[in-house]
Design a protein around this motif. Structure first.
Motif, PDB file in Angstrom:
ATOM      1  N   LEU A   1       0.851  -1.190   0.000  1.00 49.48           N
ATOM      2  CA  LEU A   1       0.000   0.000   0.000  1.00 49.48           C
ATOM      3  C   LEU A   1       0.886   1.238   0.000  1.00 49.48           C
ATOM      4  O   LEU A   1       1.601   1.511   0.964  1.00 49.48           O
ATOM      5  N   GLY A   2       0.832   1.995  -1.081  1.00 49.35           N
ATOM      6  CA  GLY A   2       1.725   3.122  -1.257  1.00 49.35           C
ATOM      7  C   GLY A   2       1.348   4.345  -0.453  1.00 49.35           C
ATOM      8  O   GLY A   2       0.352   4.373   0.279  1.00 49.35           O
ATOM      9  N   THR A   3       2.181   5.380  -0.623  1.00 44.40           N
ATOM     10  CA  THR A   3       2.037   6.631   0.114  1.00 44.40           C
ATOM     11  C   THR A   3       1.965   7.786  -0.881  1.00 44.40           C
ATOM     12  O   THR A   3       2.636   7.765  -1.907  1.00 44.40           O
ATOM     13  N   GLY A   4       1.173   8.804  -0.567  1.00 46.75           N
ATOM     14  CA  GLY A   4       1.042   9.958  -1.440  1.00 46.75           C
ATOM     15  C   GLY A   4      -0.404  10.159  -1.862  1.00 46.75           C
ATOM     16  O   GLY A   4      -1.262   9.318  -1.593  1.00 46.75           O
ATOM     17  N   SER A   5      -0.669  11.245  -2.553  1.00 54.21           N
ATOM     18  CA  SER A   5      -2.054  11.639  -2.820  1.00 54.21           C
ATOM     19  C   SER A   5      -2.791  10.645  -3.717  1.00 54.21           C
ATOM     20  O   SER A   5      -3.960  10.325  -3.467  1.00 54.21           O
ATOM     21  N   THR A   6      -2.138  10.142  -4.765  1.00 54.30           N
ATOM     22  CA  THR A   6      -2.826   9.210  -5.659  1.00 54.30           C
ATOM     23  C   THR A   6      -2.883   7.816  -5.054  1.00 54.30           C
ATOM     24  O   THR A   6      -3.908   7.120  -5.165  1.00 54.30           O
ATOM     25  N   ALA A   7      -1.808   7.396  -4.399  1.00 52.33           N
ATOM     26  CA  ALA A   7      -1.822   6.101  -3.716  1.00 52.33           C
ATOM     27  C   ALA A   7      -2.892   6.077  -2.627  1.00 52.33           C
ATOM     28  O   ALA A   7      -3.540   5.050  -2.397  1.00 52.33           O
ATOM     29  N   LYS A   8      -3.089   7.209  -1.982  1.00 49.91           N
ATOM     30  CA  LYS A   8      -4.120   7.297  -0.943  1.00 49.91           C
ATOM     31  C   LYS A   8      -5.502   6.993  -1.531  1.00 49.91           C
ATOM     32  O   LYS A   8      -6.326   6.320  -0.896  1.00 49.91           O
ATOM     33  N   LEU A   9      -5.749   7.480  -2.738  1.00 52.05           N
ATOM     34  CA  LEU A   9      -7.030   7.201  -3.392  1.00 52.05           C
ATOM     35  C   LEU A   9      -7.177   5.715  -3.689  1.00 52.05           C
ATOM     36  O   LEU A   9      -8.278   5.161  -3.602  1.00 52.05           O
ATOM     37  N   ALA A  10      -6.070   5.065  -4.050  1.00 53.35           N
ATOM     38  CA  ALA A  10      -6.125   3.624  -4.302  1.00 53.35           C
ATOM     39  C   ALA A  10      -6.426   2.859  -3.023  1.00 53.35           C
ATOM     40  O   ALA A  10      -7.219   1.906  -3.029  1.00 53.35           O
ATOM     41  N   VAL A  11      -5.836   3.277  -1.914  1.00 54.08           N
ATOM     42  CA  VAL A  11      -6.116   2.626  -0.630  1.00 54.08           C
ATOM     43  C   VAL A  11      -7.584   2.823  -0.258  1.00 54.08           C
ATOM     44  O   VAL A  11      -8.254   1.889   0.218  1.00 54.08           O
ATOM     45  N   ASP A  12      -8.098   4.026  -0.493  1.00 55.28           N
ATOM     46  CA  ASP A  12      -9.527   4.271  -0.248  1.00 55.28           C
ATOM     47  C   ASP A  12     -10.393   3.315  -1.076  1.00 55.28           C
ATOM     48  O   ASP A  12     -11.387   2.769  -0.575  1.00 55.28           O
ATOM     49  N   GLU A  13     -10.011   3.114  -2.332  1.00 60.42           N
ATOM     50  CA  GLU A  13     -10.802   2.258  -3.217  1.00 60.42           C
ATOM     51  C   GLU A  13     -10.721   0.796  -2.787  1.00 60.42           C
ATOM     52  O   GLU A  13     -11.722   0.069  -2.848  1.00 60.42           O
ATOM     53  N   ILE A  14      -9.566   0.361  -2.327  1.00 62.93           N
ATOM     54  CA  ILE A  14      -9.439  -1.005  -1.804  1.00 62.93           C
ATOM     55  C   ILE A  14     -10.356  -1.183  -0.599  1.00 62.93           C
ATOM     56  O   ILE A  14     -11.066  -2.182  -0.477  1.00 62.93           O
ATOM     57  N   GLY A  15     -10.341  -0.200   0.294  1.00 62.81           N
ATOM     58  CA  GLY A  15     -11.215  -0.256   1.463  1.00 62.81           C
ATOM     59  C   GLY A  15     -12.682  -0.298   1.073  1.00 62.81           C
ATOM     60  O   GLY A  15     -13.470  -1.045   1.668  1.00 62.81           O
ATOM     61  N   ARG A  16     -13.060   0.479   0.066  1.00 61.64           N
ATOM     62  CA  ARG A  16     -14.460   0.505  -0.381  1.00 61.64           C
ATOM     63  C   ARG A  16     -14.871  -0.853  -0.938  1.00 61.64           C
ATOM     64  O   ARG A  16     -15.956  -1.359  -0.639  1.00 61.64           O
ATOM     65  N   ARG A  17     -14.001  -1.457  -1.749  1.00 66.46           N
ATOM     66  CA  ARG A  17     -14.347  -2.746  -2.359  1.00 66.46           C
ATOM     67  C   ARG A  17     -14.366  -3.869  -1.319  1.00 66.46           C
ATOM     68  O   ARG A  17     -15.170  -4.807  -1.438  1.00 66.46           O
ATOM     69  N   LEU A  18     -13.519  -3.786  -0.314  1.00 63.30           N
ATOM     70  CA  LEU A  18     -13.579  -4.760   0.778  1.00 63.30           C
ATOM     71  C   LEU A  18     -14.908  -4.644   1.523  1.00 63.30           C
ATOM     72  O   LEU A  18     -15.567  -5.652   1.811  1.00 63.30           O
ATOM     73  N   ALA A  19     -15.289  -3.398   1.834  1.00 62.15           N
ATOM     74  CA  ALA A  19     -16.530  -3.177   2.579  1.00 62.15           C
ATOM     75  C   ALA A  19     -17.747  -3.637   1.777  1.00 62.15           C
ATOM     76  O   ALA A  19     -18.734  -4.121   2.347  1.00 62.15           O
ATOM     77  N   ALA A  20     -17.661  -3.492   0.449  1.00 64.50           N
ATOM     78  CA  ALA A  20     -18.783  -3.884  -0.405  1.00 64.50           C
ATOM     79  C   ALA A  20     -18.805  -5.384  -0.674  1.00 64.50           C
ATOM     80  O   ALA A  20     -19.776  -5.895  -1.248  1.00 64.50           O
ATOM     81  N   GLY A  21     -17.762  -6.092  -0.288  1.00 67.02           N
ATOM     82  CA  GLY A  21     -17.689  -7.523  -0.537  1.00 67.02           C
ATOM     83  C   GLY A  21     -17.146  -7.893  -1.900  1.00 67.02           C
ATOM     84  O   GLY A  21     -17.128  -9.075  -2.273  1.00 67.02           O
TER      85      GLY A  21
END
Length: 223
Positions: free
Chosen positions: A28-48
């Motif tokens: 899991l990377g660091t920085g503004s765009t990587a942060k968006l990717a981490v957010d998206e991973i979290g969203r897809r995990l929460a959605a199943g």
């Protein structure tokens, strides 16, 4: 207000997360765009849509973000092989060479990238350059002890180093080190030679020149 650059970063992040499969160990990377990717991973995990993901964060900031999103976390000690790392970059040249470290996490980012089978770099078009160092300084992580001894040798290589600071206080990395941001007028003609010369100096921990990784560069577009 959402800008076209914001939309491009979001597009790159979503497309990178499309590479993720359930059961993966992810960097899991660091920085503004990587942060968006981490957010998206979290969203897809929460959605199943994803499950059984294990994340290896590249900074304490990313660790806090991922934990808040419910992404299970681990370390390289427990998972020394990472299947895919999604991270950003400050510059990308036509050969896939990178400058990273604007977010201060270059050492951990490079360790995780080296342990990764695949490295996906998410950027918007503004990060694409013909020559590294053309638009962004090269971060160099150094130990606090003796940091000034690096200044003249870096200048001899054609760089102009500035100690990174925030609110007048020297910036400290997660490892407690300092960062010199080095500007090269006209960019770097020989990134490999400069990186080797700098890394050979005792007290230099790492440079933000990411060379030889052959990343999958995902350039986002405003849609």
């Amino acid at each position: 207000m959402t800008t076209s650059q914001d939309l491009a970063k979001q597009d790159a992040a979503r497309r990178a997360v499309d590479l993720v499969r359930s059961g993966m160990v992810l960097g899991l990377g660091t920085g503004s765009t990587a942060k968006l990717a981490v957010d998206e991973i979290g969203r897809r995990l929460a959605a199943g849509d994803l499950h059984d993901i294990v994340g290896v964060p590249t900074s304490e900031a990313t660790e806090r973000q991922a934990a808040a999103l419910g992404i299970p976390l681990s370390t390289l000690d427990r998972h020394p092989r990472v299947e895919l790392t999604i991270d950003g970059a400050d510059e990308v040249d036509p050969h896939g060479r990178l400058i990273k470290g604007g977010g201060g996490a270059l050492l951990r980012e490079k360790i995780v990238a080296t342990a990764s089978r695949r490295l996906a770099i998410v950027v918007d078009a503004s990060k694409l350059v013909e020559r590294l160092g053309a638009t962004f300084p090269v971060p160099i992580e150094v130990t606090p002890f003796g940091w000034t001894t690096h200044l003249d040798p870096i200048r001899a290589l054609g760089g102009e180093p500035v100690l990174r600071a925030r609110d007048g206080t020297p910036y400290r990395t997660d490892g407690g080190n300092l960062i010199l941001d080095v500007t090269f007028a006209g960019g770097l003609a020989d990134p490999e030679g400069v990186a080797a010369a700098i890394r050979a100096r005792p007290g230099v921990v790492e440079t933000g020149l990411f060379l030889g990784f052959s990343p999958e560069v995902i350039v986002g577009h405003a849609r």
